[in-house]
Scaffold this active site. Structure first.
Site, PDB file in Angstrom:
ATOM      1  N   ASP A  42     -87.796 -31.226  -5.979  1.00 33.86           N
ATOM      2  CA  ASP A  42     -88.492 -30.211  -5.179  1.00 33.86           C
ATOM      3  C   ASP A  42     -88.223 -30.389  -3.685  1.00 33.86           C
ATOM      4  OD1 ASP A  42     -90.028 -28.190  -6.407  1.00 33.86           O
ATOM      5  OD2 ASP A  42     -91.564 -29.629  -7.019  1.00 33.86           O
ATOM      6  N   GLN A  89     -95.772 -29.467 -10.937  1.00 36.48           N
ATOM      7  CA  GLN A  89     -96.076 -28.096 -10.524  1.00 36.48           C
ATOM      8  C   GLN A  89     -97.335 -28.070  -9.643  1.00 36.48           C
ATOM      9  OE1 GLN A  89     -94.048 -25.553 -11.034  1.00 36.48           O
ATOM     10  NE2 GLN A  89     -95.377 -24.032 -10.119  1.00 36.48           N
ATOM     11  N   LYS A 134     -88.725 -22.291 -15.424  1.00 38.08           N
ATOM     12  CA  LYS A 134     -87.925 -23.476 -15.080  1.00 38.08           C
ATOM     13  C   LYS A 134     -87.323 -24.087 -16.355  1.00 38.08           C
ATOM     14  CE  LYS A 134     -90.545 -24.196 -10.883  1.00 38.08           C
ATOM     15  NZ  LYS A 134     -91.609 -24.852 -10.137  1.00 38.08           N
TER      16      LYS A 134
HETATM   17  N1  GUN Z   1     -95.718 -24.037  -6.975  1.00 34.05           N
HETATM   18  C1  GUN Z   1     -95.206 -22.906  -6.415  1.00 34.05           C
HETATM   19  N2  GUN Z   1     -93.924 -23.101  -6.048  1.00 34.05           N
HETATM   20  C2  GUN Z   1     -93.603 -24.371  -6.382  1.00 34.05           C
HETATM   21  C3  GUN Z   1     -92.416 -25.146  -6.260  1.00 34.05           C
HETATM   22  O1  GUN Z   1     -91.380 -24.715  -5.750  1.00 34.05           O
HETATM   23  N3  GUN Z   1     -92.500 -26.420  -6.745  1.00 34.05           N
HETATM   24  C4  GUN Z   1     -93.637 -26.921  -7.293  1.00 34.05           C
HETATM   25  N4  GUN Z   1     -93.613 -28.186  -7.705  1.00 34.05           N
HETATM   26  N5  GUN Z   1     -94.748 -26.225  -7.409  1.00 34.05           N
HETATM   27  C5  GUN Z   1     -94.727 -24.957  -6.964  1.00 34.05           C
END
Ligand code: GUN
Length: 280
Positions: free
Chosen positions: A119, A96, A52
């Site tokens: 998200d 996350q 990211k």
């Molecule tokens: N953990 C696995 N996929 C995601 C996601 O798309 N966003 C977040 N915040 N955590 C994750």
């Protein structure tokens, strides 16, 4: 052979478009900043967070990384989220998941300002999607809609079957397909005669979390098959929820694993960050 839906290429195209948009915004004095919080050091989460941050750098989005120890308390995490909500220069906040067991994920998600919820996990964002109002949409299902549209696959009027009902993929996927005028069925682990249900699908989206579960017996001839799963098989090779070799000969289009849905999630996260920057 079916059309292989190229998530890498579509994701790259979206990122190029966003890069140009971010340059234009910078000229107008608008900069975009994503704050990423990771609690603990789960190796998979560290890879996702790293990807990211890399995507942000590529597109021209600033990123702030908060790497907090496993023992961080819920109160400390909520305090940080509160501070980031107030920070003018932060346009998006991503915590996350999964979080350590002693932290209530729902409470943390609810604490994020919906205007910064890139998200799309906040109940307000989910509610807005449900009633057709503007709000951030969960990145993986939003990416699947882009994959379908940019691969020339019509959704309106189609029988769409989503297998899986998670808050992050299955449920928002069903709502998005409905928004695109698909006729939508959601199947799940308690569905009776799953094969009969999936064989109705013109568009079959599979997010069950079980390696190679969907074989050709689940798929109607000529269907479009979207595979959200990602696993390592017995030879340590990546595979999806769909048994690609079994299904590919009978479908009209299919996403590979890797290189299908996976790359779209980050592209849509970057899209949401740019939207958040404009919204601010
Ligand atoms: N953990 C696995 N996929 C995601 C996601 O798309 N966003 C977040 N915040 N955590 C994750």
């Amino acid at each position: 052979m079916p059309q292989i839906i190229d998530g890498k290429a579509v994701s790259a195209a979206i990122k190029e478009e966003l890069k140009i948009k971010v340059e234009e915004l910078k000229k107008q004095g608008i900069s975009i900043c994503l704050a990423v919080i990771q609690v603990g050091n789960d190796p998979a989460s560290s890879v996702y967070v790293g990807n990211k941050k890399k995507a942000c750098a590529y597109i021209g989005i600033d990123s702030l990384a908060y790497e907090l120890p496993e023992e961080t308390t819920q109160e400390e995490l909520l305090r940080l989220v509160g501070e980031l909500n107030e920070k003018e220069e932060v346009s998006g906040i991503l915590v996350q998941l999964p979080l350590p067991a002693h932290i209530d994920e729902d409470a943390v998600i609810r604490a994020i300002d919906p205007k910064k919820d890139v998200d799309g996990f906040h109940p307000q964002s989910v509610g807005a999607l449900c009633i057709g109002q503007h709000g951030f949409v969960s990145c993986t299902p939003a990416g699947i809609i882009q994959l379908l549209k940019r691969s020339g696959i019509e959704i309106a009027g189609k029988e769409c079957v989503v297998v899986g009902r998670s808050n992050i993929v299955g449920k928002p996927m069903a709502l998005l397909l409905l928004r695109e005028n698909g006729t939508v069925t959601v199947a799940h682990s308690k569905t009776k005669d799953l094969k009969e249900v999936t064989r109705r699908a013109d568009i079959l989206v599979v997010a069950v979390g079980k390696p190679k579960m969907i074989t050709r017996e689940y798929v109607k001839d000529g269907a479009v098959v979207i595979d959200v799963g990602i696993h390592r098989n017995e030879n340590n090779k990546l595979c999806g929820d769909v048994d690609f070799d079994s299904v590919a000969p009978v479908c009209s289009a299919i996403t590979p694993v890797p290189g299908g849905v996976g790359p779209m999630t980050i592209a849509m996260l970057m899209h949401n960050c740019v939207e958040a920057g404009i919204l601010r």
